[in-house]
Design an enzyme around this catalytic site. Structure first.
Site, PDB file in Angstrom:
ATOM      1  N   ILE A 177     -18.858 -36.892  27.978  1.00 55.61           N
ATOM      2  CA  ILE A 177     -19.441 -35.821  27.172  1.00 55.61           C
ATOM      3  C   ILE A 177     -18.514 -34.624  27.172  1.00 55.61           C
ATOM      4  O   ILE A 177     -17.824 -34.353  28.165  1.00 55.61           O
ATOM      5  CB  ILE A 177     -20.845 -35.443  27.705  1.00 55.61           C
ATOM      6  CG1 ILE A 177     -21.529 -34.414  26.787  1.00 55.61           C
ATOM      7  CG2 ILE A 177     -20.792 -34.951  29.145  1.00 55.61           C
ATOM      8  CD1 ILE A 177     -23.018 -34.207  27.096  1.00 55.61           C
ATOM      9  N   CYS A 178     -18.478 -33.913  26.057  1.00 57.03           N
ATOM     10  CA  CYS A 178     -17.759 -32.654  25.935  1.00 57.03           C
ATOM     11  C   CYS A 178     -16.249 -32.877  26.011  1.00 57.03           C
ATOM     12  O   CYS A 178     -15.664 -33.500  25.130  1.00 57.03           O
ATOM     13  CB  CYS A 178     -18.261 -31.676  26.994  1.00 57.03           C
ATOM     14  SG  CYS A 178     -17.959 -29.937  26.607  1.00 57.03           S
ATOM     15  N   HIS A 179     -15.588 -32.376  27.068  1.00 61.54           N
ATOM     16  CA  HIS A 179     -14.157 -32.594  27.258  1.00 61.54           C
ATOM     17  C   HIS A 179     -13.858 -33.831  28.103  1.00 61.54           C
ATOM     18  O   HIS A 179     -12.688 -34.169  28.307  1.00 61.54           O
ATOM     19  CB  HIS A 179     -13.522 -31.382  27.969  1.00 61.54           C
ATOM     20  CG  HIS A 179     -13.396 -30.148  27.135  1.00 61.54           C
ATOM     21  ND1 HIS A 179     -14.452 -29.297  26.911  1.00 61.54           N
ATOM     22  CD2 HIS A 179     -12.333 -29.618  26.473  1.00 61.54           C
ATOM     23  CE1 HIS A 179     -14.056 -28.282  26.160  1.00 61.54           C
ATOM     24  NE2 HIS A 179     -12.779 -28.442  25.872  1.00 61.54           N
ATOM     25  N   GLN A 181     -13.894 -36.802  27.462  1.00 65.30           N
ATOM     26  CA  GLN A 181     -13.169 -37.837  26.728  1.00 65.30           C
ATOM     27  C   GLN A 181     -11.660 -37.746  26.923  1.00 65.30           C
ATOM     28  O   GLN A 181     -10.939 -38.704  26.640  1.00 65.30           O
ATOM     29  CB  GLN A 181     -13.519 -37.761  25.233  1.00 65.30           C
ATOM     30  CG  GLN A 181     -14.924 -38.233  24.895  1.00 65.30           C
ATOM     31  CD  GLN A 181     -15.989 -37.168  25.072  1.00 65.30           C
ATOM     32  OE1 GLN A 181     -15.934 -36.338  25.986  1.00 65.30           O
ATOM     33  NE2 GLN A 181     -16.969 -37.166  24.191  1.00 65.30           N
TER      34      GLN A 181
END
Length: 248
Positions: A177-179, A181
């Site tokens: 989630i968010c960064h 990845q």
């Protein structure tokens, strides 16, 4: 160095480190804002537990390091644990750094990771297992929370990257989630996959070969991704659906 020169050096250091109020993400504001996804997050965090045995026997790794976004890790950890899962915070060992880098870490970093709220320091979270100890057979799923600093450091740890790749290749739910990845990018598991991320790094996913959709949660096989803290309930729901396909 004389007292005068020490004072001059201290003044210069202050000039190089300007003070300003710290930008932050407020969980209170997130869950009280007037938006459908905000209301979903409110229910996810605060509704009574309806089935504390739902995930009994399931083991989930939350892989992170210092700078992990507080609401994402605490929200996921609390919900999964309260529904019966065994959840481990899996983190790299802090290790040693060359003196020329000028890095300084408090002793607590050997056993805990520091959570943040955007750019504001939050609480310390105990590490349950180090990435050089974690094995794919130990876990049924892995979750990579965000916070900008956390995944940018985590992707430098070869053990973390290898664990993420191994979980994905084993067909186990591999989520971010968010960064978070960014670690998937470094694990080279996004090429040809559909995915999403926080808006400012969606181009990084495209550059890694993913087809990006600006949706709260995107599922492509066992790869599950979401964009922002208020998308956390949908990410966890998708993870649980893969762990318990006959129940959800």
């Amino acid at each position: 160095m004389t007292n005068a020169s020490q004072a001059a050096a201290f003044l210069r250091m202050q000039q190089l480190m300007s003070y300003s109020p710290v930008p932050s993400i407020s969980t209170e504001l997130l869950v009280t804002a007037d938006g459908d996804l905000n209301r979903e997050l409110n229910s996810f965090l605060f509704d009574p537990v309806t089935d504390s045995t739902l995930l009994i026997g399931k083991r989930i790794a939350i892989c992170c390091t210092n700078g992990v976004e507080e609401v994402e890790i605490l929200g996921a950890h609390r919900w999964l644990t309260e529904h019966g899962a065994t959840v481990h915070i899996v983190s790299p060992r802090i290790g040693d750094f060359h003196p020329s880098l000028g890095l300084r870490f408090p002793p607590q970093c050997a056993t805990h990771v520091l959570a943040i709220r955007l750019m504001e320091n939050a609480g310390w979270l105990k590490i349950d297992r180090y990435t050089d100890e974690a094995k794919v057979e130990d876990y049924d799923a892995i979750l990579l929370p965000g916070g900008c600093w956390n995944p940018d450091a985590l992707r430098m740890d070869k053990h973390a990257v290898a664990l993420v790749r191994a979980m994905y290749e084993a067909g186990k739910p591999t989520t971010a989630i968010c960064h978070g990845q960014w670690v998937m990018v470094s694990a080279r598991i996004l090429k040809g996959k559909r995915a999403t991320a926080v808006w400012n790094i969606q181009i990084d996913l495209e550059n890694a070969g993913a087809t990006v959709s600006d949706e709260p949660c995107v599922v492509d096989g066992n790869l599950i991704t979401a964009r922002f803290p208020f998308d956390l309930p949908r990410l966890v729901q998708a993870l649980v659906k893969q762990l318990l396909p006959s129940k959800i």
